[in-house]
Scaffold this motif. Structure first.
Motif, short mmCIF file in Angstrom:
data_model
loop_
_atom_site.label_atom_id
_atom_site.label_comp_id
_atom_site.label_asym_id
_atom_site.label_seq_id
_atom_site.Cartn_x
_atom_site.Cartn_y
_atom_site.Cartn_z
N LEU A 1 18.54 -10.19 -1.55
CA LEU A 1 17.76 -9.19 -2.26
C LEU A 1 18.68 -8.16 -2.92
CD1 LEU A 1 14.91 -8.68 0.30
CD2 LEU A 1 14.81 -9.87 -1.87
N TRP B 1 3.65 -14.00 1.57
CA TRP B 1 3.98 -14.08 3.00
C TRP B 1 2.79 -13.71 3.88
CZ3 TRP B 1 8.51 -16.00 4.85
CH2 TRP B 1 9.59 -16.11 3.95
N ILE C 1 8.58 -6.02 2.77
CA ILE C 1 8.12 -7.40 2.60
C ILE C 1 7.85 -7.70 1.13
CG2 ILE C 1 6.26 -9.03 3.19
CD1 ILE C 1 6.05 -7.56 5.90
N TRP D 1 10.77 -9.12 -0.58
CA TRP D 1 11.29 -10.42 -0.18
C TRP D 1 11.08 -11.44 -1.30
CZ3 TRP D 1 9.03 -11.39 5.42
CH2 TRP D 1 9.59 -10.46 6.30
N LEU E 1 16.14 -11.67 4.58
CA LEU E 1 14.94 -10.84 4.52
C LEU E 1 15.12 -9.55 5.31
CD1 LEU E 1 12.45 -13.76 5.33
CD2 LEU E 1 13.26 -13.05 3.07
#
Length: 576
Positions: A35, A59, A204, A207, A218
């Motif tokens: 990331l 997710w 999140i 991600w 992550l």
């Protein structure tokens, strides 16, 4: 309270999750993603089309907190949810009142979704599912709930206990991964409350989307998780470990698997009968697992009212329960596994004989397997000796797990290879495919013809086990598992025929052929080719690279050979 993506959770509780633990995979060359996303060319172009919260939604659907209210019982504050949905989540997110779980407990459940609203993730997630092994594909009709439940004594509360569950709702069956996420998130939440969840959701949403075959890094709440999602192309039966490099100094957790559970711990009380259990699962038999706590029955749904009626046959599910009440109400189910408190992997379990269901009449029945089922195959003493030797030598659980997975994999492969070989013979010869005729049809599955092939090319070629293999196949061919397997294989083979037909069309000189036909026939050909192009893209047909671009060029060449008025009409996109 819930932090959520755009979709809605469904309204009905459904049958429990049946995890497929056979699909052990090996790591293949993978692209590593870190990331912020966009480091890789393909990944950058794919994720450029994602909207805010799309990555989060790929997710998780939402994060819920379920507490206990003295007047209402379990209660959840969820925005944009109907009361029935909240009731489903509430009941499934708390252990059974008989379980008496003190401290922290983790388990999972599955329930049916209502509306099937689509998000802007669209075809990207379909592509992701195409590359995933069957056991890791998104559930179309269900959501999974991953629970971290805390119960501790608290004299300041009227009830005398603090009871609360943090629940992750997702369409992904990544059991080990989401339990690991909860181990990071839940303790932080219980200390810092809602701001912690908002920060987690923002993490999140940064991600990369879950993509099979890629190694993902992550970050979450100051911790960095490194995982690899297996693909359907991985070699079965070998490990999928993610290697940690020196450059991974910021990585806190490297997960060796995202979905596999501790098989040996689960089977330890009944490992003498794992071969019979394999047969029951293979045949889609209704199976109840009774355990003293949700952590031990795990991954199953505890709302069972629709399964306790005696007026109809039990459904083809594996159901996990913890309340002794079900020892009486589920006696009509044909197969019941009763386990006590899980023993340590190093302790020796006593061999339990298979008992008849009439012996399961009291709430304090002893652990064991209760069934009238007689296995088709002779008992495999070799696998029992291997596991017993491992217990005596205090072999690590990971090694015992590998032995069990390898055993199940080889047994399943021995059973399925003759079926695969016969089904492949139903495929028409490639020379029968003509670009100017509809693709040929698959020949029908003939049970008698298949049985005849077993004499020379049956499972005896790859398995040491003796027994009534013919009887096992006959039973399997009548089961819902065969129906699901064959429909899947037939769909794959039909798509292969369509792909071969499309490739044959692309090899033709369409311009030369069209000169011998009228304008009406040329227009009809263009429309049919456009339909084939749409089908190939929608169904992601397994065509050779460059086929679709070649077909696009053919279509354009035919259109340009027509009068200008027809060109304008054919170049106009069709309305969906």
């Amino acid at each position: 309270m819930a932090l959520q993506g755009p979709e809605e959770v469904g309204e009905q509780v459904e049958e429990p999750e049946d995890l497929d633990d056979q699909d052990a995979s090996s790591i293949s060359p993978a692209e590593e993603i870190t990331l912020p996303p966009g480091a890789g060319g393909d990944e950058e172009s794919e994720e450029a089309f994602l909207l805010p919260w799309d990555r989060f939604s790929s997710w998780l659907h939402c994060i819920c907190v379920v507490g206990f209210d003295l007047e209402l019982g379990q209660a959840v504050e969820v925005r944009q949810r109907s009361p029935r949905v909240k009731t489903s989540i509430c009941y499934l997110s708390f252990p059974d009142s008989n379980s008496g779980c003190l401290g922290d407990t983790q388990f999972c459940f599955r329930f049916r979704q209502g509306s099937n609203r689509k998000s802007s993730l669209g075809c990207f997630l379909e592509t992701t599912d195409r590359d995933a092994p069957p056991c890791l594909k998104r559930e179309q009709g269900h959501y999974y709930g991953y629970v971290y439940f805390r119960q501790v004594r608290d004299k300041s509360l009227k009830r005398g206990y603090f009871q609360k569950s943090l629940v992750l709702i997702s369409k992904l069956p990544y059991v080990t991964f989401f339990h690991s996420v909860l181990k990071i998130l839940a303790p932080e939440y219980f200390e810092k409350q809602e701001p912690c969840l908002e920060a987690a959701c923002n993490d999140i949403d940064r991600w990369p989307t879950p993509h099979p075959g890629r190694i993902l890094t992550l970050p979450l709440m100051g911790v960095v998780i490194k995982v690899r999602i297996p693909t359907c192309y991985d070699k079965p039966g070998t490990s999928q470990l993610v290697q940690s490099a020196q450059s991974d100094s910021l990585v806190s957790i490297v997960l060796p698997t995202i979905h596999e559970v501790d098989l040996f711990r689960c089977f330890h009380p009944v490992y003498f009968h794992i071969q019979m259990l394999w047969e029951l699962v293979l045949l889609g038999e209704a199976l109840v697992v009774m355990a003293p706590s949700p952590a031990e029955s795990s991954d199953t749904v505890s709302t069972c009212c629709k399964y306790t009626t005696r007026t109809q046959a039990p459904p083809s599910v594996i159901l996990g329960v913890t309340n002794p009440f079900f020892a009486k109400t589920l006696q009509h189910w044909p197969h019941i596994i009763r386990i006590g408190d899980m023993k340590q992997a190093g302790e020796t379990a006593k061999q339990m004989k298979v008992k008849k269901l009439k012996n399961l009449k009291t709430l304090d029945s002893k652990p064991g397997v209760y069934t009238a089922y007689k296995p088709y195959l002779n008992k495999d003493e070799e696998i029992i000796k291997q596991l017993q030797k491992g217990i005596q030598q205090k072999r690590p659980s990971a090694a015992q797990n590998a032995i069990i997975r390898r055993y199940f994999l080889e047994l399943t492969q021995s059973f399925i290879i003759p079926l695969e070989r016969y089904v492949a013979s139903l495929m028409p010869l490639q020379k029968s495919i003509s670009p100017w005729k509809s693709p040929p049809q698959l020949r029908p599955f003939n049970q008698l013809d298949f049985m005849k092939t077993l004499e020379k090319t049956g499972p005896q070629l790859t398995s040491r086990l003796k027994g009534d293999w013919i009887g096992l196949y006959r039973h399997f061919l009548k089961s819902p598992n065969f129906d699901g397997w064959f429909r899947s294989r037939r769909r794959e083979m039909t798509q292969k025929l369509d792909a071969l037909h499309l490739e044959a069309l692309c090899e033709e000189d369409l311009q030369q052929r069209i000169q011998k036909h009228t304008e009406v026939e040329a227009v009809d050909l263009v429309l049919k080719l456009k339909d084939k192009m749409t089908q190939a893209e929608r169904e992601q047909l397994p065509v050779r690279p460059g086929t679709l671009s070649k077909l696009r060029a053919h279509i354009e060449a035919v259109i340009l050979a027509l009068p200008e008025d027809l060109q304008g009409i054919l170049h106009t996109p069709s309305t969906p």
